[in-house]
Structure formats: C-alpha cells, structure tokens
Design a protein around this motif. Sequence first.
Motif, mmCIF file in Angstrom:
data_model
loop_
_atom_site.group_PDB
_atom_site.id
_atom_site.type_symbol
_atom_site.label_atom_id
_atom_site.label_comp_id
_atom_site.label_asym_id
_atom_site.label_seq_id
_atom_site.Cartn_x
_atom_site.Cartn_y
_atom_site.Cartn_z
ATOM 1 N N LYS A 173 0.846 -1.187 0.000
ATOM 2 C CA LYS A 173 0.000 0.000 0.000
ATOM 3 C C LYS A 173 0.882 1.238 0.000
ATOM 4 O O LYS A 173 2.084 1.170 0.304
ATOM 5 N N ILE A 174 0.267 2.360 -0.341
ATOM 6 C CA ILE A 174 0.963 3.638 -0.377
ATOM 7 C C ILE A 174 0.708 4.362 0.936
ATOM 8 O O ILE A 174 -0.435 4.437 1.395
ATOM 9 N N GLN A 175 1.758 4.879 1.531
ATOM 10 C CA GLN A 175 1.608 5.594 2.805
ATOM 11 C C GLN A 175 2.381 6.901 2.747
ATOM 12 O O GLN A 175 3.469 6.977 2.165
ATOM 13 N N ILE A 176 1.816 7.960 3.336
ATOM 14 C CA ILE A 176 2.515 9.239 3.445
ATOM 15 C C ILE A 176 3.301 9.242 4.755
ATOM 16 O O ILE A 176 2.778 8.880 5.809
ATOM 17 N N ARG A 177 4.589 9.604 4.668
ATOM 18 C CA ARG A 177 5.475 9.646 5.830
ATOM 19 C C ARG A 177 6.400 10.841 5.698
ATOM 20 O O ARG A 177 6.595 11.376 4.609
ATOM 21 N N LYS A 178 6.985 11.238 6.803
ATOM 22 C CA LYS A 178 7.945 12.340 6.740
ATOM 23 C C LYS A 178 9.176 11.898 5.956
ATOM 24 O O LYS A 178 9.529 10.713 5.938
ATOM 25 N N TRP A 179 9.832 12.865 5.306
ATOM 26 C CA TRP A 179 10.998 12.517 4.499
ATOM 27 C C TRP A 179 12.138 13.498 4.769
ATOM 28 O O TRP A 179 12.377 14.453 4.039
ATOM 29 N N TYR A 180 12.788 13.296 5.878
ATOM 30 C CA TYR A 180 14.061 13.951 6.195
ATOM 31 C C TYR A 180 14.734 13.089 7.250
ATOM 32 O O TYR A 180 14.077 12.352 7.989
ATOM 33 N N MET A 181 16.065 13.179 7.311
ATOM 34 C CA MET A 181 16.829 12.290 8.177
ATOM 35 C C MET A 181 17.402 13.003 9.398
ATOM 36 O O MET A 181 17.975 12.368 10.277
ATOM 37 N N ASP A 182 17.300 14.311 9.445
ATOM 38 C CA ASP A 182 17.818 15.101 10.559
ATOM 39 C C ASP A 182 16.663 15.430 11.501
ATOM 40 O O ASP A 182 15.798 16.249 11.174
ATOM 41 N N PRO A 183 16.600 14.811 12.688
ATOM 42 C CA PRO A 183 15.470 15.024 13.605
ATOM 43 C C PRO A 183 15.272 16.484 14.001
ATOM 44 O O PRO A 183 14.164 16.882 14.368
ATOM 45 N N SER A 184 16.320 17.301 13.925
ATOM 46 C CA SER A 184 16.184 18.709 14.318
ATOM 47 C C SER A 184 15.259 19.473 13.371
ATOM 48 O O SER A 184 14.765 20.555 13.710
ATOM 49 N N LEU A 185 15.004 18.915 12.184
ATOM 50 C CA LEU A 185 14.111 19.578 11.238
ATOM 51 C C LEU A 185 12.646 19.494 11.675
ATOM 52 O O LEU A 185 11.787 20.133 11.074
ATOM 53 N N ASP A 186 12.372 18.733 12.724
ATOM 54 C CA ASP A 186 11.005 18.686 13.263
ATOM 55 C C ASP A 186 10.475 20.092 13.544
ATOM 56 O O ASP A 186 9.286 20.370 13.366
ATOM 57 N N LYS A 187 11.378 20.966 14.004
ATOM 58 C CA LYS A 187 10.930 22.297 14.441
ATOM 59 C C LYS A 187 10.284 23.085 13.313
ATOM 60 O O LYS A 187 9.438 23.960 13.572
ATOM 61 N N VAL A 188 10.648 22.779 12.049
ATOM 62 C CA VAL A 188 10.056 23.477 10.912
ATOM 63 C C VAL A 188 8.566 23.153 10.791
ATOM 64 O O VAL A 188 7.787 23.959 10.281
ATOM 65 N N LEU A 189 8.162 21.975 11.269
ATOM 66 C CA LEU A 189 6.791 21.499 11.069
ATOM 67 C C LEU A 189 5.844 21.828 12.210
ATOM 68 O O LEU A 189 4.647 21.545 12.119
ATOM 69 N N LEU A 190 6.351 22.433 13.276
ATOM 70 C CA LEU A 190 5.541 22.576 14.484
ATOM 71 C C LEU A 190 4.545 23.723 14.434
ATOM 72 O O LEU A 190 3.737 23.871 15.351
ATOM 73 N N GLU A 191 4.588 24.534 13.378
ATOM 74 C CA GLU A 191 3.634 25.641 13.253
ATOM 75 C C GLU A 191 2.358 25.233 12.511
ATOM 76 O O GLU A 191 1.409 26.010 12.426
ATOM 77 N N CYS A 192 2.369 24.041 11.951
ATOM 78 C CA CYS A 192 1.220 23.570 11.172
ATOM 79 C C CYS A 192 0.570 22.395 11.906
ATOM 80 O O CYS A 192 1.230 21.396 12.203
ATOM 81 N N ARG A 193 -0.704 22.511 12.210
ATOM 82 C CA ARG A 193 -1.404 21.467 12.970
ATOM 83 C C ARG A 193 -1.380 20.123 12.237
ATOM 84 O O ARG A 193 -1.203 19.071 12.854
ATOM 85 N N THR A 194 -1.555 20.162 10.911
ATOM 86 C CA THR A 194 -1.577 18.907 10.150
ATOM 87 C C THR A 194 -0.228 18.208 10.179
ATOM 88 O O THR A 194 -0.157 16.983 10.368
ATOM 89 N N SER A 195 0.862 18.946 10.012
ATOM 90 C CA SER A 195 2.183 18.318 10.026
ATOM 91 C C SER A 195 2.508 17.774 11.416
ATOM 92 O O SER A 195 3.148 16.723 11.545
#
Length: 401
Positions: A173-195
């Motif tokens: 099946k096809i699944q949507i997942r995050k695609w980056y390897m540096d965990p510190s990039l999480d902070k970029v996504l914290l302003e969007c409720r969906t992300s």
Amino acid sequence: MKMHFSIPLSEELLEKFGGRYVLRRVFGRGLPSFPPKFYLAMTKTMADERRAQLEQYLQNVSIDPNITRSDVFISFFRKLQQDTFKVQIQQTFLDVYLPDGRYLRIDIQTSDTAERVLEVVSYKIGLSRELIGYFSLFLIQDHNHGKLSVLKKLTEFELPYVSLQSMKESPCKIQIRKWYMDPSLDKVLLECRTSVNLLYIQVVQEIEKNWIKPTDVQMQKLQMLQKAPNKMKFLELVREVRHYGYTQLDPCSCDYPEVGCTAAIHVGNNEISCCIKLPSNQIKEVSFKINRGSATGQGLDQFLELRFEYNDSDTWRWIAFNTKQAFLLSSCLKKIISEQLMTTDKGDREMQIELPELGKAKKPSIHPSQIFNSNFKSRKSVSSRSNDDDCVFEKIREEDL
C-alpha cells in the motif's frame, strides 16, 4: 521550476528510435546506459529483474536534478512504466494511508505521478504547501504478526498506481510519511497542525512496531502524554529516545566485520546504526558515521546489494548489505548528505555575512563529488504560515481533485 524543451522530432522518428533517443538528443551522451528491453512476454522473474534494472538506472541518472525534473524525462518514464506493466491511462481511485491505518481514497488517473498524488493528498488533509517537501509517499508492505516494512520511497515521477500493480504478488500500500533524516528539522513542522498530527501518528506507529525503543521511564511519560493528549510535549520528549527519526530496515546479511553476518539497520541522524549478529552468534553494535563514502547498487535476483566505502581506523574498506531495501537505504544516505550540504551552505552564507573582512567563506567539509558521485538539490526555503492558510494550494483547482 521544471525545464521545458522543444524537440523537432517527427512521430515516425520517435516510433523508430523510442524515448531513449529523445533523452540522448536532449541530455547528450552523459546519461548512463539504459537497461535492455525484453521483447517477449515477461514472466514474473523477468518483470522483477526489469524493475530492479530500472530502479538502478534511476539511482544513477538522479545524479543530475536538471534531468529528473525535466518534462522530457518525466514524460518518458511515465510512458515507460505504463508500457512495462501494460497499464492503460484511465480514471481510477487510489488509497493513500496514514501511519495510524486510516486512509484517503482519491480519484486519480493511472498516469498521475507521485508528486501529483502527494499534492492532492496534502490539499485534502490541510498540509501547508510549503511543507510538502518534508513528506513523501512510500511503498509499504504488511507482514504477519503485525510487522511492517517500508520497501521504498516513491520518486516524484513514479506512478503510484503502476507501482502497486507491479507488486500484486506481494500486497503493498501507499503511505505518506515524513521525508528527512535530521530530527532537528522537526521544528520546521511545528507551526502547522496537520504536520504535527502526521509526525505524531508516525511516531506512535514506530513505537508500536518496536522501531524505536523508549526506556521504561520514557515509555511511562510518553503514555501519560498520549492519554492527556499533549502532542507537542510528546514530540518534544520522544526526541530523546534512541533511534527517533531513523528509518528501520528489515534484518539483512552483511559482510562486516566478516562475511556471513546479519544486521538490523537503523539509518538517520548522520549514521547507519547496526546491531550485527556474527556467525558465532555474538552481538556487535556498530555505528557508521556518514560524512564521506561511495555507494552502488547491484542486482542480485530480487535482493539487491548496496555497498559503501567507510574509513575504519584510517583504512578505507567497502561494506556491503544484501537487502531488498537497498534502494531505500541508498535514498536515505543521499538524503543525509544533501541535508549536511544544506547545513554547510547555510553556515558558509552566515560566515560571509558576519565576517565580510575574511573575503571568503570557509570551505565545506563535504563535497558532493565525494558522496555517491552525486549532486543534491537544495530544499526550497520554508516560511511559516498560519493554520488558516494551510489548505490553500493556488495551483490545484477543486475540480482537479
């Protein structure tokens, strides 16, 4: 931005020489050799071999993003995928899964690319357009006893419908997942409720699948935050857990430190972390730091070999993993390097701004030519937007969905 070409070729010439002629005409002879075509009806083994050869060709040709982002290249590979697996262009639907098991059923054409499908899914779940690049579509396989494998990341020009059809013998099946390897990039996504929601349900899934293993104390705290629920605090705490943000591969064979070993692999945060079982049944924990290397994939029936060169005590040696997820591992390694290069470039620009008297920025410690013989495409800058704007995709019309 995509490249556009005008190719003065007649239909007869295209029929005679095929898409490979067009690619050579546009991009020159720097392209790697194209895998040979089967002219007889393909058996399952031949189809698997052909798929592996095309995967390796795409790994080689993806060195140059100007090629893989061009309309000529995308059109050619769209047709190639359809012809290889005898798929007609028609309207259909596609189920795209979230990590928690829910799915979206979307109307597509069989010729729609993964890039297009990801845009539609992102629109429907309210993911900000600027954050799409931090997520991707993956081919996932469920096993008995609740086990799960991430088989591969779908390339932007891959056709998800065709990929699923080609894997009918092994239901995926096809699944949507995050695609980056540096965990510190999480902070970029914290302003969007969906992300934030996507990050949260993926982490919960990985804990349930035992991909990341909190200590007893960490697990207790995480369970309390789950019940609260407090997703932001949960994501803050889980970053302290070992192997958080890593991609886990299925156990595979390897030749380090000796031939005949098996390895459980986690890749992320600038390393390949391996739990290796020696032929003597001893367990050895090894971490290969990723900063310079070379990797090539070689077809071995349905299993593939990925090799990379590693500096072990000032001695360079080749290390090989035999795994059906070789292309996924290769993609992860390239992603790590591209993120390192982005960080280096950013640091260089800051030095030029802060220390103009030096006249030049410091030299980067990593050069693209040293890594997989590849170049890497920088991610576009991301600007924060309010949640009210998260669903606005100016280039997608409602009637397209």
